[in-house]
Motif scaffolding. Structure first.
Motif, PDB file in Angstrom:
ATOM      1  N   PHE A 145       0.868  -1.212  -0.034  1.00 47.33           N
ATOM      2  CA  PHE A 145       0.029  -0.223   0.010  1.00 47.33           C
ATOM      3  C   PHE A 145       0.962   1.053  -0.053  1.00 47.33           C
ATOM      4  O   PHE A 145       1.615   1.328   0.901  1.00 47.33           O
ATOM      5  CB  PHE A 145      -0.879   0.102   1.262  1.00 47.33           C
ATOM      6  N   PRO A 146       0.588   2.099  -0.900  1.00 49.13           N
ATOM      7  CA  PRO A 146       1.755   3.333  -0.924  1.00 49.13           C
ATOM      8  C   PRO A 146       1.242   4.252   0.115  1.00 49.13           C
ATOM      9  O   PRO A 146      -0.142   4.329   0.430  1.00 49.13           O
ATOM     10  CB  PRO A 146       1.351   3.945  -2.396  1.00 49.13           C
ATOM     11  N   ILE A 147       2.170   5.017   0.644  1.00 45.92           N
ATOM     12  CA  ILE A 147       1.831   6.029   1.468  1.00 45.92           C
ATOM     13  C   ILE A 147       2.280   7.412   1.017  1.00 45.92           C
ATOM     14  O   ILE A 147       3.443   7.446   0.631  1.00 45.92           O
ATOM     15  CB  ILE A 147       2.435   5.716   3.203  1.00 45.92           C
ATOM     16  N   ARG A 148       1.309   8.532   0.982  1.00 40.26           N
ATOM     17  CA  ARG A 148       1.545   9.602   0.064  1.00 40.26           C
ATOM     18  C   ARG A 148       1.405  10.663   1.179  1.00 40.26           C
ATOM     19  O   ARG A 148       0.661  10.684   2.199  1.00 40.26           O
ATOM     20  CB  ARG A 148       0.553   9.836  -0.851  1.00 40.26           C
ATOM     21  N   ASP A 149       2.089  11.859   0.972  1.00 37.50           N
ATOM     22  CA  ASP A 149       2.040  12.940   1.595  1.00 37.50           C
ATOM     23  C   ASP A 149       0.752  13.866   1.389  1.00 37.50           C
ATOM     24  O   ASP A 149       0.078  13.400   0.519  1.00 37.50           O
ATOM     25  CB  ASP A 149       3.216  13.761   1.763  1.00 37.50           C
ATOM     26  N   GLY A 205       0.102  14.510  -2.227  1.00 36.30           N
ATOM     27  CA  GLY A 205       0.148  13.121  -3.200  1.00 36.30           C
ATOM     28  C   GLY A 205       1.409  12.321  -3.568  1.00 36.30           C
ATOM     29  O   GLY A 205       1.153  11.458  -4.100  1.00 36.30           O
ATOM     30  N   ARG A 206       2.334  12.720  -3.039  1.00 36.58           N
ATOM     31  CA  ARG A 206       3.776  12.180  -3.295  1.00 36.58           C
ATOM     32  C   ARG A 206       4.052  10.931  -2.713  1.00 36.58           C
ATOM     33  O   ARG A 206       3.789  10.835  -1.353  1.00 36.58           O
ATOM     34  CB  ARG A 206       4.929  13.177  -3.305  1.00 36.58           C
ATOM     35  N   ALA A 207       4.338   9.925  -3.299  1.00 37.26           N
ATOM     36  CA  ALA A 207       4.725   8.615  -2.539  1.00 37.26           C
ATOM     37  C   ALA A 207       5.806   8.835  -1.605  1.00 37.26           C
ATOM     38  O   ALA A 207       6.953   9.273  -1.914  1.00 37.26           O
ATOM     39  CB  ALA A 207       4.917   7.254  -3.218  1.00 37.26           C
ATOM     40  N   ILE A 208       5.646   8.740  -0.252  1.00 36.61           N
ATOM     41  CA  ILE A 208       6.803   8.787   0.657  1.00 36.61           C
ATOM     42  C   ILE A 208       7.359   7.610   1.423  1.00 36.61           C
ATOM     43  O   ILE A 208       8.492   7.563   1.888  1.00 36.61           O
ATOM     44  CB  ILE A 208       6.516   9.852   1.749  1.00 36.61           C
ATOM     45  N   SER A 209       6.498   6.543   1.275  1.00 39.11           N
ATOM     46  CA  SER A 209       6.922   5.548   1.976  1.00 39.11           C
ATOM     47  C   SER A 209       5.893   4.219   1.533  1.00 39.11           C
ATOM     48  O   SER A 209       5.080   4.451   0.782  1.00 39.11           O
ATOM     49  CB  SER A 209       6.848   5.221   3.481  1.00 39.11           C
ATOM     50  N   LEU A 210       6.044   2.853   2.042  1.00 34.79           N
ATOM     51  CA  LEU A 210       5.274   1.910   1.703  1.00 34.79           C
ATOM     52  C   LEU A 210       4.767   1.159   3.171  1.00 34.79           C
ATOM     53  O   LEU A 210       5.455   1.276   3.695  1.00 34.79           O
ATOM     54  CB  LEU A 210       5.817   1.002   0.720  1.00 34.79           C
TER      55      LEU A 210
END
Length: 669
Positions: free
Chosen positions: A207-211, A214-219
């Motif tokens: 699952f992508p974790i976004r700020d 909307g940028r992916a910053i972790s998973l």
């Protein structure tokens, strides 16, 4: 970050307001005039069918004739998508092809590295997205199907699959041209003790974790192996990712909350996804840890009163109470929490699949305010059948209230706690007075016992109050002529101050509850104040019906009408200081009177040396009490509320002083 002069003007010139607004509305082409830049549409900020929202493309401003919303392109983006000012500027600058100015060379270098890490994250996420369609991901696809996530939902949430291979992702990212150092710094891979690099996520649904942008910053990864050491695994802390300062689904939830949805705080990824897919788009979750202070502040920036949705088991309740303890010192007017506890054994996903979105909506609408959860924690499973147990409850409630920093909010919490407290203890004591029973049914106070004052009014049978004869105006104008003691004068000024400043009743409730006024009518009036559940401003009007004669007699006293806190009816701070001082003096006066009544004769046996020593000690304590809490706090006689005094020393000293004066001139055998 400061922007150079002219940057915003150029940005507004390059951006078409109608283009920005057009993504959110459907234009009414019958009313609009495209050639003149005159656009009309139903307002996106409130529900309507007519086109009352006007955009003037030439001037770059919009205005709604219904809800009066107005602004420019930056304002529209901030309010429609719940973005900060700088986030709105950056978004429009990207659309306009303008480069955001860097703060300085160091900041530019740091920003460039963060951009490189974000590229690594996006490439890694796309690799995992492709893996979900491979043969090795059949088990993952079956799991997602069972959870009700079809291909469309998987695409919306960018769900992927990490195969159980040691270096599959590392190899793919190197082939994309990313350096090993950046790959490890992104958190997608880790370095072993022998120096080799391995994939952090293996055999997990991704699952992508976004700020907030909307940028992916972790998973985050969910293992399908029941024997895995951790069912959920988040990426480590990196230059991009601080788990205590981010929330899962932040960007989407912020936009949905900006459109009027209630923000829901759930426990995990699947809860957020299930709720969002069911129509609750403004849903977030902490990232594998309990809610932090930074996350709570972030949540309040999105919504003033979010709902914490928790499982109905013991773990869910413990998590709720941790949030309560975290929130207490941070509370302020307009910022609160509500708690929705789901049926035992069900999480949001289970409830929605079993009973539909309507059942979840009912749970959200039934969410309770934080004060209710606090009260349940302090009272559930306890029995309050003795004064000691009730005093223990009062102590714990006061400790809770003192953690609230905002004075106004603390006062309102105190009033609500007082109301809930009466629901447990009842009003037997107050009802005893209302029925003429004094300190209980048929008590001695109504029959001339201690506290009864002939000529000052009396309770008659059936709870009827017979007011005293009111002296003539000339007689009444003098306190000395009315033969009122210092204690009675203080009691009346205290009552009048509370009637004038009703909001102070809850603040001084502990001190008032311990005092017993010497006049029964005024004692009943005090108890009625403590039982009052309405607005503070309506206190006097609420008491008029049952206590009218006592009120009239009290407020017609010359020393009451001329008392400074009564005259300054608008100055609550001044009244609070006066009330603290008057109550402190009243406590000392009551203690002195009781000692005089019970032990005056004992003084005759004191040795002269003892009298001489104790006279000096008493004199010091008496003057300290007379100065009041605002003038002298060095004596240690006043606690936080300005009323609670050190009785062990002060009462004895004051009583001795009064008894010495009482017996002065009396023959000593």
């Amino acid at each position: 970050m400061s922007l150079p002069p002219g940057f915003l003007d150029e940005l507004r010139t390059r951006i078409s307001l109608s283009q920005v607004v057009g993504r959110k509305v459907t234009w009414d082409m019958r009313k609009s005039n495209q050639g003149k830049g005159d656009w009309w549409a139903p307002c996106p900020f409130h529900q309507e069918k007519s086109a009352s929202f006007h955009v003037d493309d030439r001037k770059g401003f919009y205005y709604c004739f219904g809800c009066h919303a107005k602004g420019d392109a930056l304002t529209f983006l901030r309010e429609s998508e719940n973005l900060s000012f700088m986030e709105s500027v950056e978004t429009l600058a990207r659309e306009a092809g303008m480069t955001m100015p860097a703060r300085d060379p160091v900041a530019a270098q740091k920003a460039d590295r963060r951009s490189q890490l974000a590229e690594v994250m996006e490439d890694g996420l796309q690799h995992y997205r492709m893996q979900l369609s491979t043969v090795t991901a059949r088990t993952a696809r079956d799991y997602l199907d069972r959870r009700g996530l079809d291909a469309g939902a998987q695409e919306r949430w960018q769900i992927g699959w990490a195969p159980d291979q040691r270096q599959a992702l590392f190899t793919a990212l190197q082939q994309k041209g990313h350096s090993p150092d950046l790959i490890v710094a992104s958190g997608l891979c880790a370095k072993a003790d022998d120096g080799s690099i391995y994939d952090r996520f293996r055999g997990r649904i991704i699952f992508p974790i976004r700020d907030g942008r909307g940028r992916a910053i972790s998973l985050g990864g969910r293992s399908l192996d029941p024997n895995a050491r951790a069912k959920y695994l988040n990426g480590p802390e990196t230059e991009l990712f601080d788990k205590g300062r981010n929330l899962f689904n932040l960007a989407r939830a912020r936009e949905a909350a900006g459109k009027g949805q209630t923000l829901i705080v759930a426990e995990g990824y699947m809860d957020v996804i299930a709720l969002s897919e069911a129509g609750f788009g403004a849903t977030v979750a902490p990232l594998g840890t309990a809610v932090t202070e930074e996350q709570l502040r972030l949540i309040w920036r999105i919504h003033d009163e979010p709902v914490i949705a928790l499982d109905g088991d013991a773990a869910g309740i413990r998590a709720a109470l941790r949030v309560v303890d975290l929130a207490l010192p941070l509370l302020e007017a307009g910022k609160g929490l509500r708690f929705a506890v789901l049926p035992a054994g069900l999480d949001p996903d289970d409830l929605i699949r079993a009973e539909g979105a309507a059942a979840m909506q009912a749970v959200i609408e039934a969410a309770q305010p934080m004060v209710t959860l606090l009260w349940q924690r302090e009272t559930e499973g306890r029995v309050f059948d003795s004064p000691e147990r009730r005093a223990s409850l009062d102590k714990s409630l006061r400790a809770v209230l003192m953690r609230i920093q905002d004075p106004s909010l603390r006062s309102h919490y105190g009033e609500e706690m007082k109301r809930l407290r009466r629901g447990i203890f009842g009003q037997s004591f107050g009802q005893g007075f209302a029925q003429g029973g004094g300190f209980g049914q048929g008590g001695a106070a109504a029959q001339g016992g201690r506290g009864f004052r002939p000529g000052r009014g009396n309770w008659q049978g059936g709870g009827k109050w017979s007011p005293p004869a009111i002296p003539s105006p000339t007689t009444r104008s003098s306190v000395l002529a009315s033969n009122l003691s210092e204690e009675r004068v203080l009691e009346q000024i205290v009552l009048a101050t509370l009637l004038t400043h009703g909001g102070l009743v809850s603040e001084f409730e502990p001190a008032l509850d311990r005092l017993r006024f010497s006049d029964l009518g005024e004692e009943a009036l005090k108890l009625a104040m403590l039982r009052h559940d309405g607005e503070a401003d309506g206190l006097r009007a609420a008491l008029q019906s049952m206590h009218g004669p006592v009120l009239e007699n009290l407020l017609n006293q010359n020393h009451v009408m001329s008392a400074p806190p009564v005259l300054k009816s608008e100055d609550t701070l001044f009244a609070r200081m006066c009330l603290a001082a008057d109550l402190a003096k009243l406590v000392a006066a009551v203690a002195a009177r009781r000692e005089i009544e019970e032990a005056a004769e004992d003084l005759e046996g004191l040795a002269d040396e003892g009298v001489t020593w104790r006279l000096a000690r008493t004199n010091e304590a008496r003057f300290a009490a007379q100065r009041g809490p605002q003038e002298d706090r060095r004596s240690g006689l006043v606690a936080e509320n300005g009323v609670e005094m050190d009785r062990d020393e002060l009462e004895e000293a004051r009583s001795l002083w009064d008894r010495i004066n009482f017996t002065k001139g009396k023959p000593r055998g």
